[in-house]
Design an enzyme around this catalytic site. Structure first.
Site, PDB file in Angstrom:
ATOM      1  CD  GLU A  76      -2.846   1.027   2.437  1.00  0.00           C
ATOM      2  OE1 GLU A  76      -3.235   2.065   2.982  1.00  0.00           O
ATOM      3  OE2 GLU A  76      -3.194  -0.110   2.813  1.00  0.00           O
ATOM      4  CG  ASP A  77       1.758   2.859   3.255  1.00  0.00           C
ATOM      5  OD1 ASP A  77       0.728   3.213   2.655  1.00  0.00           O
ATOM      6  OD2 ASP A  77       1.796   2.652   4.479  1.00  0.00           O
TER       7      ASP A  77
END
Length: 733
Positions: A76-77
């Site tokens: 996600e990051d």
């Protein structure tokens, strides 16, 4: 900060010959992926996945789950992909990480829709593998523990989502420790005034009641010894959220709650549980209606225990729970308590479930999967999920003796839909324990229910006022929506044709030629029928749609001045007759951003008085614009889902907003004046109020005050609470 050896040592303490290399490699990969990134607290970002992994190890989960905890934010990051995770750490870890990862690379209509789709993805993933949810809960718990570093508005949004979704999900899995901590943390950020006062009151009560707790523990221990029953006894204070809920639901003050302390008796065998129950009931008089046998009929989250409330020593009402050591372990850790023994058992490959479809093993999860397929509207999905998650259970029987688990407060209509959707649709009456009862009758544990059907019967809108299950509510709304949609489409066509004739447009021809269909996307509608439905429901005015259609057909903007009308001109789309609003003026949503609608009347609901900074939602009324409610307002659950819209605070106007507060203080001369002056010094105006004196020497002050936002209100209440004579100062919902 947690260290990697603490995590691996914890895993090695409960798994024989663990694959610690997998965890070590996951740690190194995560540290490199998040290198140089810091959290809002100032700590290196790697501290977050380390804490998540430690929480998972503390729940004694397998190595793949712990590794996924270390890697859960990498996709996600960072630039990491799920395929990379699978190549390096295997499909088990990759599937869990993928299930936890939010959908962030797509465009959504609003943040509410994005949140709903993320939750839907999580539900689908955890139906395949329940470990996805356990990683997500550990992630959310650590985020809640460090929520103080977020901005106030963000804190409340995250806390509200946690209270609505994640704490109930933890409860469904029987993760009692996680559930109670999440609920108390939510209370801290959603109602800081209540949290602070309850924390102080519980601490004082516990200190004052310590001798009594020791006395009760001693008496029960003596009972066990005298009857040669091996066991242990301890007392615990109920967690703050449960106390607050009881006070709110029953309209009680803290001083009026008598069962703050619950005692637990942990024994060796099932036989001993019932033996201890008999001894306790022989020694102290049981309170009628307060006995529950969750051993014979366990809760859906596997919880088993005997609950009884008795009039204990000195006439004090006390709650006692009796269970075995195994039951206690499951009560505290739920599905996590089963993982090591059921999933990584002899002959099973570690980290693999014996049956990958976890939805088949959890009835409640299977039910969610069933009705979520029927709900295409993300807002309706979230509404139904909240409804399904929050309920306690009641167990009733079919005429054949089968047990049906329903939420507390469920009715025969809920039972009928639980049997089959078609049975619910034609439900005409019900017999409970052989007697005919009203359809809104609240089912009790142990009731035997028989449904009376009539093939000519159809679902009624009135049923929505009392049904409790998401399945019943969804089916009833589906029927009503189908009927009302047909009416709305018919009404919309009439209004469009009337408006079209005014400007020289043949609407029927435009529909036949597909010209009107082309406008559907411009109005955020997926089809012509949806556009017509929104017009019929007054979300879009016929004039606004016809103006756009005119521009499409003629290649120019409609000039109203060139239109010669024989009839009197109809009012502009923005003119709505509402008390306090000048006719002919364009109403503005001061301080609000409204999704998908421009120039609409906005009113703040008096039932919940939303304040700037707290989560809100809009409801499109018939002819009165949009009413803004707090997202946790009880009335929102009764609204039609298709009329709910996303509303956000943006550029809030500096003006007073009403809020209701309750202050309990000692009835001393001058107290009312001191409190009023203190509020005035903090620029908090008292708009109205009343007070009453109690026989115990206290007074209750109920004020409607005006504040600029939520922070000002809570700051004012905190200052008032500092007065020694003030016992309570809280906001009233």
């Amino acid at each position: 900060m947690i260290r990697i050896n603490e995590i691996t040592d914890k895993v090695a303490s409960y798994i024989k010959e663990p694959d610690l290399d997998l965890i070590q490699r996951a740690y190194v990969f995560s540290a490199q992926a998040h290198d140089g990134v810091v959290r809002r607290s100032g700590e290196p970002y790697i501290s977050h996945p380390m804490n998540v992994a430690y929480l998972l190890a503390d729940m004694q989960l397998d190595e793949a789950t712990v590794a996924a905890g270390l890697l859960h934010d990498t996709v996600e990051d960072t630039d990491t992909t799920v395929d990379e995770i699978e190549e390096l750490f295997g499909s088990d870890v990759a599937d869990i990480v993928d299930g936890v990862t939010k959908i962030s690379k797509m465009d959504f209509e609003s943040k509410a829709v994005q949140q709903a789709e993320n939750i839907r993805k999580l539900i689908l993933a955890m139906a395949e593998d329940i470990r996805v949810l356990m990683v997500k809960l550990a992630d959310r718990l650590h985020n809640m523990r460090t929520l103080e570093y977020m901005k106030p508005v963000k804190r409340r949004l995250i806390a509200q989502e946690t209270q609505d979704i994640y704490a109930p999900l933890a409860n469904r899995l029987g993760l009692h420790r996680i559930k109670t901590e999440l609920e108390d943390l939510c209370l801290r950020y959603l109602k800081p005034d209540v949290f602070e006062q309850l924390s102080e009151a519980v601490h004082e009560h516990r200190a004052a009641g310590e001798p009594y707790i020791e006395k009760v523990i001693g008496l029960i221990s003596d009972m066990l010894k005298a009857n040669k029953i091996k066991g242990r006894v301890f007392g615990r204070t109920k967690h703050l959220h449960s106390i607050q809920v009881k006070m709110e639901q029953q309209g009680l003050t803290f001083d009026e709650i008598y069962d703050l302390i619950a005692f637990r008796v942990i024994v060796a065998s099932l036989k001993d549980c019932y033996a201890v129950l008999g001894l306790i009931h022989a020694a102290w008089r049981p309170v009628p209606g307060r006995f529950k046998d969750y051993i014979s009929i366990p809760k859906a989250n596997m919880y088993q225990s005997l609950h009884t409330t008795v009039m204990g020593p000195e006439g004090e009402r006390i709650e006692i729970q009796i269970r075995t050591e195994e039951m206690h372990r499951i009560a505290e850790n739920g599905v996590a308590a089963h993982w090591q023994y059921k999933e990584v058992g002899k002959g099973a490959k570690r980290g693999k479930t014996s049956g990958r479809r976890d939805a088949e093993r959890y009835t409640w999860l299977k039910q969610i999967m069933d009705w979520q397929r029927e709900l295409s509207d993300p807002r309706e999905f979230m509404s139904s999920l909240r409804l399904e998650m929050f309920q306690e259970e009641v167990y009733v029987f079919t005429p054949n003796g089968d047990i049906k688990e329903l939420p507390d407060g469920a009715t025969p209509v809920d039972f009928a839909y639980a049997i089959h959707s078609e049975v619910g649709d034609i439900c005409a009456g019900a017999k409970v324990n052989g007697r005919i009862v009203p359809l809104q009758y609240r089912l009790q544990n142990g009731d035997s229910v028989e449904i009376i059907t009539d093939k000519h019967r159809v679902p009624s809108r009135d049923w929505l006022k009392f049904v409790k299950t998401a399945k019943a509510r969804t089916r009833i709304k589906h029927y009503i929506r189908t009927v009302e949609k047909e009416r709305a489409i018919s009404l919309a066509k009439e209004m469009l044709e009337k408006e079209g004739r005014r400007v020289g447009i043949n609407v029927q021809k435009a529909i036949k030629d597909g010209e009107l269909t082309k406008l559907a996307a411009e109005f955020n509608c997926g089809s012509l029928d949806e556009l017509l439905t929104q017009i019929g429901f007054s979300r879009y005015t016929p004039r606004k749609v016809i103006k756009r259609l005119y521009a499409v057909l003629h290649g120019e903007t409609l000039d109203e001045r060139k239109i010669k009308e024989k009839a009197a001109p109809e009012p502009e789309e923005e003119t709505v007759s509402v008390p306090g609003v000048e006719i002919g003026k364009k109403p503005k949503a001061e301080g609000l951003q409204i999704s998908g609608v421009d120039n609409v009347l906005v009113r703040f609901a008096s039932c919940c008085n939303p304040l700037p900074g707290e989560p809100i939602i809009g409801y499109i009324t018939r002819g009165r614009g949009v009413t803004v409610h707090r997202i946790d307002c009880p009335n929102v659950g009764n609204f039609e889902d298709e009329r709910l819209i996303q509303v956000n605070w943006e550029g809030v106007e500096e003006k007073p907003y009403p809020a209701k507060v309750k202050i309990k203080c000692l009835n001393k001369p001058g107290m009312l004046g001191r409190i009023c002056n203190m509020l005035a010094d903090m620029d908090v105006n008292i708009d109205s109020g009343n007070f009453e004196s109690k026989v115990d020497g206290t007074s209750l002050l109920n004020f409607t005050v005006e504040v600029k936002d939520l922070d000002q209100l809570y700051s004012a209440l905190a200052e008032v609470k500092k007065l020694k004579a003030v016992k309570e100062a809280i906001r009233v919902s």
